[in-house]
Enzyme design. Structure first.
Site, mmCIF file in Angstrom:
data_model
loop_
_atom_site.group_PDB
_atom_site.id
_atom_site.type_symbol
_atom_site.label_atom_id
_atom_site.label_comp_id
_atom_site.label_asym_id
_atom_site.label_seq_id
_atom_site.Cartn_x
_atom_site.Cartn_y
_atom_site.Cartn_z
ATOM 1 N N PHE A 28 47.574 -13.378 -7.609
ATOM 2 C CA PHE A 28 47.915 -14.911 -7.335
ATOM 3 C C PHE A 28 47.234 -15.679 -6.444
ATOM 4 O O PHE A 28 46.943 -16.850 -6.589
ATOM 5 C CB PHE A 28 49.374 -14.856 -6.843
ATOM 6 N N LYS A 73 48.546 -19.669 2.640
ATOM 7 C CA LYS A 73 49.491 -20.703 2.132
ATOM 8 C C LYS A 73 50.902 -19.930 2.029
ATOM 9 O O LYS A 73 51.934 -20.450 1.716
ATOM 10 C CB LYS A 73 48.949 -20.993 0.584
ATOM 11 N N ASN A 102 37.283 -19.954 -2.425
ATOM 12 C CA ASN A 102 38.436 -19.133 -2.590
ATOM 13 C C ASN A 102 38.747 -18.721 -3.930
ATOM 14 O O ASN A 102 38.946 -17.401 -3.963
ATOM 15 C CB ASN A 102 39.671 -19.991 -1.878
ATOM 16 N N TYR A 147 40.245 -27.680 -9.566
ATOM 17 C CA TYR A 147 41.113 -26.506 -9.713
ATOM 18 C C TYR A 147 41.290 -25.837 -11.097
ATOM 19 O O TYR A 147 41.167 -24.794 -11.276
ATOM 20 C CB TYR A 147 42.530 -27.101 -9.206
ATOM 21 N N ASP A 193 47.815 -10.558 1.433
ATOM 22 C CA ASP A 193 47.703 -12.015 1.599
ATOM 23 C C ASP A 193 46.963 -12.274 2.891
ATOM 24 O O ASP A 193 47.226 -11.775 3.892
ATOM 25 C CB ASP A 193 49.192 -12.573 1.650
ATOM 26 N N ALA A 232 45.043 -17.901 -4.421
ATOM 27 C CA ALA A 232 44.493 -19.009 -5.056
ATOM 28 C C ALA A 232 44.861 -20.261 -4.080
ATOM 29 O O ALA A 232 46.064 -20.503 -3.743
ATOM 30 C CB ALA A 232 44.509 -19.324 -6.462
ATOM 31 N N ILE A 274 40.933 -12.072 0.014
ATOM 32 C CA ILE A 274 40.535 -11.166 -1.028
ATOM 33 C C ILE A 274 38.877 -11.090 -1.448
ATOM 34 O O ILE A 274 38.341 -10.122 -2.149
ATOM 35 C CB ILE A 274 40.838 -11.622 -2.354
#
Length: 333
Positions: A76, A35, A95, A144, A31, A78, A55
């Site tokens: 996950f 966020k 991203n 999105y 991570d 994003a 990532i």
């Protein structure tokens, strides 16, 4: 198995990490903490590691996969705010799409063939019928949603060309908190209805607004599908186990099979909290469909997923307990 969880310090990711650990998997949490939260991470013990990274950093991701002998990935990582995606599409394409492309290339390079992808029911846009089923027309109305749709197409192409096996999970509104009260939902900015309501109950906001009271629904307010975050975590682990046991690529919706109106959510929150907070009625927001409910019949049938905590009282009660214990969130920002 040793599982790499990208975005594992985020809301749904952190709950899934806990479920993986309970089932005996070893977990490497990856991570960038843009966020996510340090305090959402489990205690680092044998079988659990944390790596701070993006990532899109192919070299770092590749070294982690090789050194930690990763067997599969749950993805996950994003950015996920619909409104922000429309005003800053570059952030979302870079991203979500470019980052995932880098990740998939590394998986092919390192020979990791299994990935569970956290997608979204936003890929459907405004559905023609409800509840929404997996073969409904895909027509996302936000940047999105389009980024998640593009990633699903990438997964299908990489599966055909390189033998990557994947499960993509599409869902709307994750809600609630871990039943032991240790981790919950903390976003900045917060845009989700239930935590905004609970912040109002805590006195951190003066009012909660209902946007539109003239929809063609029983009480005139929008109806949405809510899934307890622990049930979502269970679904991700079931999808992972499906792949680890040799299962083929799949796409599943995750839904509660029923929806709750904004008025119902507010009424339940008042009952759970015992607080009669102020509610204001505002005009509709552009682009808000009247009803969004996803069908989860397929995953229930094929993977025997059964949501255990997704009645609305359980969702709000668990969230309320966490928000009372952490009124300022994790406090690590």
């Amino acid at each position: 198995m040793k599982i790499l969880v990208t975005g594992g310090a985020g809301y749904i990711g952190s709950h899934t990490v806990q479920t993986l650990l309970k089932q005996g998997h070893q977990v490497v949490i990856y991570d960038d903490l843009m966020k996510g939260h340090v305090d959402a991470l489990p205690e680092m013990s044998e079988g659990t590691e944390f790596v701070l990274g993006d990532i899109a950093d192919r070299e770092l991701v590749a070294s982690v996969i090789k050194e930690k002998k990763i067997d599969a990935v749950v993805h996950f990582a994003a950015v996920s705010l619909v409104g922000e995606s429309m005003t800053d599409p570059s952030l979302y394409y870079n991203n979500n799409v470019a980052g995932t492309l880098a990740l998939l290339d590394v998986l092919v390079q390192t020979g990791v063939k299994k990935i569970v992808f956290s997608s979204t029911a936003a890929v459907y846009g405004e559905p023609k019928t409800t509840p929404i089923v997996e073969d409904a027309v895909l027509c996302p109305t936000s940047v999105y949603g389009r980024t998640k749709w593009m990633i699903e197409q990438m997964l299908a192409d990489y599966s055909a060309a390189y033998g990557l096996q994947y499960v993509a999970l599409r869902y709307f509104n994750a809600a609630g908190a871990m039943l032991d009260g240790l981790i919950g939902e903390d976003h900045e900015p917060e845009t989700h209805l239930i935590p905004l309501i609970l912040k109002t109950a805590l006195g951190q906001r003066k009012t909660i607004a209902i946007y539109g009271t003239d929809y063609p629904t029983p009480d005139g307010t929008c109806i949405r599908d809510y899934i307890h975050v622990c049930d979502l975590a269970d679904a991700h682990v079931l999808a992972l186990n499906h792949l680890l046991s040799g299962g083929s690529s799949r796409i599943y919706n995750l839904g509660s099979q029923q929806g709750f109106s904004v008025r119902e959510i507010i009424a339940t929150a008042k009952k759970v909290t015992g607080i009669d907070f102020v509610v204001e009625e505002e005009s509709r927001r552009a682009g808000d469909p009247a009803v969004l409910i996803a069908s989860s019949e397929k995953i229930c049938r094929e993977l025997q997923w059964q949501p255990k905590h997704s009645d609305i009282q359980s969702i709000i009660r668990s969230a309320w307990e966490w928000h009372q214990s952490y009124p300022d969130g994790y406090g690590d920002d």
